[in-house]
Design a protein around this motif. Structure first.
Motif, mmCIF file in Angstrom:
data_model
loop_
_atom_site.group_PDB
_atom_site.id
_atom_site.type_symbol
_atom_site.label_atom_id
_atom_site.label_comp_id
_atom_site.label_asym_id
_atom_site.label_seq_id
_atom_site.Cartn_x
_atom_site.Cartn_y
_atom_site.Cartn_z
ATOM 1 N N GLY A 42 8.086 42.964 -59.164
ATOM 2 C CA GLY A 42 7.370 42.372 -60.278
ATOM 3 C C GLY A 42 7.560 40.880 -60.443
ATOM 4 N N LYS A 43 8.219 40.238 -59.468
ATOM 5 C CA LYS A 43 8.484 38.798 -59.590
ATOM 6 C C LYS A 43 7.957 38.053 -58.372
ATOM 7 N N GLU A 44 7.881 36.742 -58.523
ATOM 8 C CA GLU A 44 7.409 35.922 -57.425
ATOM 9 C C GLU A 44 8.516 35.741 -56.378
ATOM 10 N N ARG A 45 8.093 35.382 -55.191
ATOM 11 C CA ARG A 45 9.053 35.136 -54.128
ATOM 12 C C ARG A 45 9.932 33.940 -54.512
ATOM 13 N N GLU A 46 11.213 34.049 -54.264
ATOM 14 C CA GLU A 46 12.158 32.997 -54.619
ATOM 15 C C GLU A 46 13.063 32.677 -53.440
ATOM 16 N N TRP A 47 13.475 31.449 -53.390
ATOM 17 C CA TRP A 47 14.393 31.000 -52.350
ATOM 18 C C TRP A 47 15.789 31.521 -52.620
ATOM 19 N N VAL A 48 16.498 31.872 -51.552
ATOM 20 C CA VAL A 48 17.850 32.405 -51.683
ATOM 21 C C VAL A 48 18.873 31.469 -51.050
ATOM 22 N N CYS A 104 14.660 21.118 -44.718
ATOM 23 C CA CYS A 104 15.344 22.341 -44.304
ATOM 24 C C CYS A 104 16.278 22.855 -45.387
ATOM 25 N N SER A 105 16.571 22.032 -46.377
ATOM 26 C CA SER A 105 17.367 22.480 -47.516
ATOM 27 C C SER A 105 16.471 22.819 -48.703
ATOM 28 N N SER A 106 15.160 22.789 -48.457
ATOM 29 C CA SER A 106 14.207 22.976 -49.551
ATOM 30 C C SER A 106 14.183 24.407 -50.060
ATOM 31 N N ASN A 107 13.936 24.537 -51.362
ATOM 32 C CA ASN A 107 13.762 25.858 -51.957
ATOM 33 C C ASN A 107 12.284 26.169 -52.188
ATOM 34 N N GLN A 108 11.420 25.362 -51.609
ATOM 35 C CA GLN A 108 9.985 25.551 -51.803
ATOM 36 C C GLN A 108 9.386 26.316 -50.629
ATOM 37 N N ALA A 109 8.759 27.420 -50.935
ATOM 38 C CA ALA A 109 8.204 28.272 -49.889
ATOM 39 C C ALA A 109 7.162 27.563 -49.043
#
Length: 125
Positions: A42-48, A104-109
């Motif tokens: 139920g949530k959007e994809r998120e960076w881990v 490469c350290s980005s949390n943006q898909a």
């Protein structure tokens, strides 16, 4: 064409551990960088997590519990997940960026062009 294949998902009880792997293959798979994302129900994809210049980056909710590592010789990225919580239940995706740079350290898909099919992680309470 670069292919990413994740493995290692499964079902565990809270407090348990899993180790995810993501192997890249293809003509240019040895270049660039990879990261882990997840999509909880139920949530959007998120960076881990990401790994850049041998420094790991984590989203706050997994810091201290997850460890990202890489075996460059095998073009494989790992995610060791300890002290798993029900809130960690998600499909975990490996993503790859073709250029090795600060993003490469980005949390943006949208910084990552290649994606695996995902591996399911289910944590029960």
């Amino acid at each position: 064409q670069v292919y990413l294949v994740e493995s290692g998902g499964g079902s565990v009880q809270a407090g348990g551990s899993l180790r995810l792997s993501c192997t890249a293959s293809g003509p240019t798979s040895s270049s660039g960088c990879m990261a882990w994302f997840r999509q909880r129900p139920g949530k959007e994809r998120e960076w881990v997590a990401s790994l850049y210049t041998d420094r790991p980056y984590y989203t706050s909710s997994v810091t201290g519990r997850f460890t990202v590592a890489q075996d460059s010789a095998k073009n494989t990225l790992y995610l060791q997940m300890n002290y798993l919580e029900p809130e960690d239940t998600a499909i975990y995706y490996c993503a790859r960026r073709s250029r090795y740079d600060i993003y490469c350290s980005s949390n943006q898909a949208n910084r990552y062009a290649d994606w695996g099919q995902g591996t399911q992680v289910t944590v029960s309470s």
